[in-house]
Structures are given as structure tokens and as C-alpha cells.
Design a protein around this motif. Structure first.
Motif, PDB file in Angstrom:
ATOM      1  N   LEU A  20       0.825  -1.214   0.000  1.00  0.00           N
ATOM      2  CA  LEU A  20       0.000   0.000   0.000  1.00  0.00           C
ATOM      3  C   LEU A  20       0.857   1.260   0.000  1.00  0.00           C
ATOM      4  O   LEU A  20       0.540   2.251  -0.672  1.00  0.00           O
ATOM      5  CB  LEU A  20      -0.917  -0.006   1.226  1.00  0.00           C
ATOM      6  CG  LEU A  20      -2.046  -1.054   1.237  1.00  0.00           C
ATOM      7  CD1 LEU A  20      -2.789  -1.025   2.578  1.00  0.00           C
ATOM      8  CD2 LEU A  20      -3.031  -0.817   0.109  1.00  0.00           C
ATOM      9  N   LYS A  21       1.988   1.237   0.744  1.00  0.00           N
ATOM     10  CA  LYS A  21       2.871   2.402   0.752  1.00  0.00           C
ATOM     11  C   LYS A  21       3.552   2.593  -0.582  1.00  0.00           C
ATOM     12  O   LYS A  21       3.753   3.730  -1.042  1.00  0.00           O
ATOM     13  CB  LYS A  21       3.901   2.256   1.877  1.00  0.00           C
ATOM     14  CG  LYS A  21       3.313   2.476   3.268  1.00  0.00           C
ATOM     15  CD  LYS A  21       4.399   2.630   4.319  1.00  0.00           C
ATOM     16  CE  LYS A  21       5.127   1.306   4.520  1.00  0.00           C
ATOM     17  NZ  LYS A  21       6.120   1.403   5.621  1.00  0.00           N
ATOM     18  N   SER A  22       3.926   1.486  -1.239  1.00  0.00           N
ATOM     19  CA  SER A  22       4.596   1.611  -2.531  1.00  0.00           C
ATOM     20  C   SER A  22       3.664   2.145  -3.611  1.00  0.00           C
ATOM     21  O   SER A  22       4.090   2.865  -4.509  1.00  0.00           O
ATOM     22  CB  SER A  22       5.139   0.240  -2.958  1.00  0.00           C
ATOM     23  OG  SER A  22       4.058  -0.680  -3.132  1.00  0.00           O
ATOM     24  N   ARG A  23       2.377   1.842  -3.509  1.00  0.00           N
ATOM     25  CA  ARG A  23       1.397   2.359  -4.470  1.00  0.00           C
ATOM     26  C   ARG A  23       0.939   3.778  -4.130  1.00  0.00           C
ATOM     27  O   ARG A  23       0.226   4.398  -4.932  1.00  0.00           O
ATOM     28  CB  ARG A  23       0.195   1.429  -4.540  1.00  0.00           C
ATOM     29  CG  ARG A  23       0.523   0.053  -5.116  1.00  0.00           C
ATOM     30  CD  ARG A  23      -0.722  -0.805  -5.136  1.00  0.00           C
ATOM     31  NE  ARG A  23      -0.439  -2.125  -5.680  1.00  0.00           N
ATOM     32  CZ  ARG A  23      -1.343  -3.114  -5.785  1.00  0.00           C
ATOM     33  NH1 ARG A  23      -2.594  -2.889  -5.365  1.00  0.00           N
ATOM     34  NH2 ARG A  23      -1.017  -4.283  -6.280  1.00  0.00           N
ATOM     35  N   GLY A  24       1.317   4.277  -2.970  1.00  0.00           N
ATOM     36  CA  GLY A  24       0.914   5.626  -2.573  1.00  0.00           C
ATOM     37  C   GLY A  24      -0.501   5.712  -2.038  1.00  0.00           C
ATOM     38  O   GLY A  24      -1.078   6.804  -1.992  1.00  0.00           O
ATOM     39  N   ILE A  25      -1.082   4.595  -1.640  1.00  0.00           N
ATOM     40  CA  ILE A  25      -2.455   4.600  -1.121  1.00  0.00           C
ATOM     41  C   ILE A  25      -2.490   5.152   0.306  1.00  0.00           C
ATOM     42  O   ILE A  25      -3.403   5.896   0.668  1.00  0.00           O
ATOM     43  CB  ILE A  25      -3.055   3.187  -1.187  1.00  0.00           C
ATOM     44  CG1 ILE A  25      -3.115   2.721  -2.656  1.00  0.00           C
ATOM     45  CG2 ILE A  25      -4.439   3.148  -0.544  1.00  0.00           C
ATOM     46  CD1 ILE A  25      -3.598   1.306  -2.820  1.00  0.00           C
ATOM     47  N   ILE A  26      -1.504   4.810   1.114  1.00  0.00           N
ATOM     48  CA  ILE A  26      -1.436   5.315   2.489  1.00  0.00           C
ATOM     49  C   ILE A  26      -0.085   5.976   2.697  1.00  0.00           C
ATOM     50  O   ILE A  26       0.888   5.689   1.971  1.00  0.00           O
ATOM     51  CB  ILE A  26      -1.644   4.183   3.519  1.00  0.00           C
ATOM     52  CG1 ILE A  26      -0.565   3.112   3.373  1.00  0.00           C
ATOM     53  CG2 ILE A  26      -3.030   3.574   3.381  1.00  0.00           C
ATOM     54  CD1 ILE A  26      -0.630   2.037   4.444  1.00  0.00           C
ATOM     55  N   ARG A  27      -0.018   6.877   3.691  1.00  0.00           N
ATOM     56  CA  ARG A  27       1.224   7.551   4.029  1.00  0.00           C
ATOM     57  C   ARG A  27       1.951   6.796   5.137  1.00  0.00           C
ATOM     58  O   ARG A  27       1.428   5.828   5.699  1.00  0.00           O
ATOM     59  CB  ARG A  27       0.930   8.990   4.475  1.00  0.00           C
ATOM     60  CG  ARG A  27       0.221   9.822   3.402  1.00  0.00           C
ATOM     61  CD  ARG A  27       0.141  11.281   3.863  1.00  0.00           C
ATOM     62  NE  ARG A  27      -0.573  11.367   5.135  1.00  0.00           N
ATOM     63  CZ  ARG A  27      -1.898  11.500   5.246  1.00  0.00           C
ATOM     64  NH1 ARG A  27      -2.644  11.525   4.150  1.00  0.00           N
ATOM     65  NH2 ARG A  27      -2.458  11.601   6.440  1.00  0.00           N
ATOM     66  N   ASP A  28       3.161   7.293   5.433  1.00  0.00           N
ATOM     67  CA  ASP A  28       3.956   6.629   6.469  1.00  0.00           C
ATOM     68  C   ASP A  28       3.319   6.751   7.843  1.00  0.00           C
ATOM     69  O   ASP A  28       3.328   5.790   8.634  1.00  0.00           O
ATOM     70  CB  ASP A  28       5.372   7.221   6.491  1.00  0.00           C
ATOM     71  CG  ASP A  28       6.135   6.924   5.209  1.00  0.00           C
ATOM     72  OD1 ASP A  28       5.726   5.959   4.511  1.00  0.00           O
ATOM     73  OD2 ASP A  28       7.107   7.649   4.900  1.00  0.00           O
ATOM     74  N   ASP A  29       2.737   7.963   8.149  1.00  0.00           N
ATOM     75  CA  ASP A  29       2.110   8.122   9.471  1.00  0.00           C
ATOM     76  C   ASP A  29       0.893   7.231   9.612  1.00  0.00           C
ATOM     77  O   ASP A  29       0.618   6.687  10.697  1.00  0.00           O
ATOM     78  CB  ASP A  29       1.749   9.579   9.700  1.00  0.00           C
ATOM     79  CG  ASP A  29       0.888  10.128   8.567  1.00  0.00           C
ATOM     80  OD1 ASP A  29       0.790   9.442   7.527  1.00  0.00           O
ATOM     81  OD2 ASP A  29       0.314  11.225   8.729  1.00  0.00           O
TER      82      ASP A  29
END
Length: 351
Positions: A20-29
Motif C-alpha cells: 500500500l505504501k509503494s502504491r501511494g495509497i497510504i502515508r507513512d504516518d
């Protein structure tokens, strides 16, 4: 669930978060927040410690921000503790903790259902001021209750009960009944029973303030004097915001009116004089209206004369008898008329 299955579920969760992070769906926080929710309860910090830590950090930031302005800083916790100490010392609540109504409910509400309690024998509206409250009444004996009722009755009637029934005050009309009308006895100081008060309305009926002024020609200062008349006040039936209605007993009003105007004949003479004055005022008003109407009529006549002098008198046609006018284009029979003075011709449809 064994340790191997738990490790496999955790590895799948980590791979899903990374995807999900690699696709930009969710942020790190957001990913950290999801991981913190999935962390076991034993590894989490206590909520109270987190809240206290956040409060400490916010206070430090605020102190650092307002350091150049020491006059604007205030310690809310110190003010709260000071207010609590003041409340403990005074032992009373602040004014806004309890707001009392400005309208007396007992004048407009006969039965307040919110104040009724279940006495297991029918709903009775307890009055806490009578008998020392419901708790004290439960602990009273029969003798104490009877004594309290006697004291209450003596206080209400403003007199001690008679030692013998023959010594009790009797009605001044029938000289038999000792059960006097409480309203006439307590308010108007008249020893009259209910039966006599009902059978003699010409003496003991109640009059409003307006009726006293219109029927007996009394003034407001006389009716407002408590030394002259006893009165009974009650809420105004027309509206709760109006002034309270005052009721007077007829015999007292009549006695004072006779004394003021010189008996019944003097009262009748005053009524006759006022009626004649009313008739004179009506006649004077009628004559004034007639004078205004005549002035207006004369002004209209003068205006008409000026218009006739300037533009000539208004012409009124005098037509002759109808003669045959032939047929119009629609095939309808027509008749003609001619004015004898100006020669105006008209065409009319013959029906």
C-alpha cells in the motif's frame, strides 16, 4: 492459533502495508498508526501516560511560545484549584449553578405532575412545608398528627376553636349555620355561611374593580386603599402577563358608595347626571361632525362652481327616439339616436 500461524499472519500484514505504501495509497504516518493498533496490548503504552505526556509537551510548547509575553500567561490549573478552594470555604454554589424561575407557577398551574410522588394509595401532591415533610410524617404518631392539624386549622382561621358548639360564631343571616364561608370569613371578615351567600347575591357577590368603578362610581385611589376595602386577588383569567384581578364584596362597596353619594337616591342622581353628561357629549360630537360635513359640502359646491365657470357646465345628452339604422356587416339590425343639442349620433344593436 500456534506461533507459526501468528508469524505467517504478521508477515502477510507487513507485506500488505509495504504494497500500500509503494502504491501511494497510504502515508507513512498512517502505516505507523495501523501498526500501533495491531501491536499487542502488553507492548503498548498506557493511555493515561500517553495523555499526560501529550499534555506536558503541549504545555512546554505554549510556555516557549509565550515566553516573550509573560503578562499574557496564566495557569489554568491554579485558577481551577483556587475556585475549588473558594467553593469549599463558602459552602455555597455559584449564582448560575441554579436559575430560579421568575413566574410563580402556583398561580397558573393547579397540579404540577413533576412534583407528584407515588404514595401507593393514589398520586398525592405532597407539600413539604406542611407537617415537616413526608419523612417526618411517616414517623408521626396519630396524636402528633392530630395536634399538627389542630394547630394548622387554628392558624388558618386565626382563632382558637370554641370550647362548646354553642359558642361557635353563627351566620349573621340565618343565625343557625356555624360553617361559615371561608373566603368571606378570612378575606372579607364576614360571618356568612355558604348557603346564605349563594341565596343573597345582591349582598355577597364579588365585583371586579371595573364593575365597582362603572356601577358605583368609585375611583382608583379609593379602591386601592387597603384601609377602606378588603380584597381578594387572583391571577387574571385573560392573560398571565396582565395585572392580577382584584375582587371586592358587594355589600362593602355598596355601603361606601351610599356614604359617598348620600344614599341610594344620591347614587341614582349621580348616575342620572353622568348619563345626561354622556348624552350632551354625544350631541356635541354629532353637531361637530355635522358642521364639518357642511363645511366640506360648501367647499365641494364652490369647487364645482369654479370648474363650471372655467370649463363650462357639464353637458347632458338628450337623445331622440330610435330610428332604423339598417343592417351592419354582420347582418345585425341597428338603430340610430341623435342628441337634440350637440347633434351626437349613436348606433345601437336592436335586440
Amino acid at each position: 492459533m500456534n506461533a507459526e500461524q501468528k508469524a505467517r499472519i504478521e508477515a502477510n500484514r507487513q507485506r500488505a502495508l509495504a504494497r500500500l505504501k509503494s502504491r501511494g495509497i497510504i502515508r507513512d504516518d498512517q502505516a505507523k498508526q495501523i501498526e500501533s493498533r495491531n501491536t499487542p496490548a502488553s507492548k503498548r503504552a498506557a493511555p493515561d501516560s500517553i495523555a499526560s505526556q501529550d499534555v506536558t509537551e503541549n504545555r512546554a510548547k505554549a510556555m516557549k511560545l509565550y515566553a516573550p509575553h509573560p503578562d499574557t500567561r496564566r495557569d489554568a490549573s491554579a485558577e481551577t484549584s483556587l475556585r475549588d478552594e473558594l467553593d469549599k470555604d463558602t459552602g455555597s454554589k455559584r449564582p448560575l449553578d441554579k436559575i430560579r424561575p421568575t413566574v410563580r407557577k402556583q398561580d397558573y398551574i393547579e397540579y404540577d405532575l413533576a412534583t407528584m410522588r407515588n404514595s401507593n394509595g393514589g398520586f398525592i401532591n405532597f407539600d413539604e412545608d406542611e407537617g415537616g415533610g413526608s419523612e417526618n410524617r411517616k414517623n408521626q404518631s396519630l396524636e402528633e398528627w392530630q395536634r399538627a392539624q389542630q394547630e394548622r386549622r387554628a392558624l388558618y382561621e386565626d382563632a382558637q376553636p370554641p370550647e362548646h358548639p354553642s359558642l361557635a360564631p353563627k351566620c349573621v343571616e340565618c343565625h343557625i349555620n356555624t360553617e361559615l364561608d371561608p373566603l368571606l370569613h378570612d378575606v372579607f371578615k364576614l360571618q356568612v355561611c355558604k348557603a346564605c351567600a349563594k341565596s343573597l347575591p345582591e349582598k355577597y357577590s364579588l365585583l371586579t374593580k371595573t364593575e365597582c368603578k362603572e356601577d358605583y362610581f368609585l375611583t382608583d385611589p379609593e379602591l386601592n386603599d387597603n384601609a377602606l376595602f378588603n380584597r381578594f386577588e387572583k391571577p387574571n383569567p385573560h392573560s398571565g402577563t396582565f395585572a392580577r384581578m382584584q375582587l371586592f364584596v358587594r355589600c362593602q362597596i355598596e355601603a361606601f358608595a351610599y356614604q359617598k353619594w348620600g344614599g341610594e337616591t344620591g347614587l341614582d342622581g349621580e348616575w342620572q347626571r353622568r348619563e345626561e353628561a354622556k348624552a350632551q357629549r354625544r350631541e356635541k360630537k354629532y353637531k361637530e361632525k355635522m358642521r364639518e360635513m357642511r363645511v366640506k359640502t360648501r367647499a365641494q359646491e364652490y369647487t364645482t362652481k369654479l370648474l363650471n365657470r372655467k370649463h363650462g357646465k357639464e353637458h347632458v345628452h338628450a337623445f331622440s327616439a330610435a330610428v332604423d339604422g339598417g343592417v351592419n356587416e354582420d347582418g345585425i339590425r341597428m338603430v340610430k339616436r341623435r342628441c337634440f343639442e350637440c347633434g351626437l349620433e349613436t348606433q345601437e344593436i336592436s335586440i
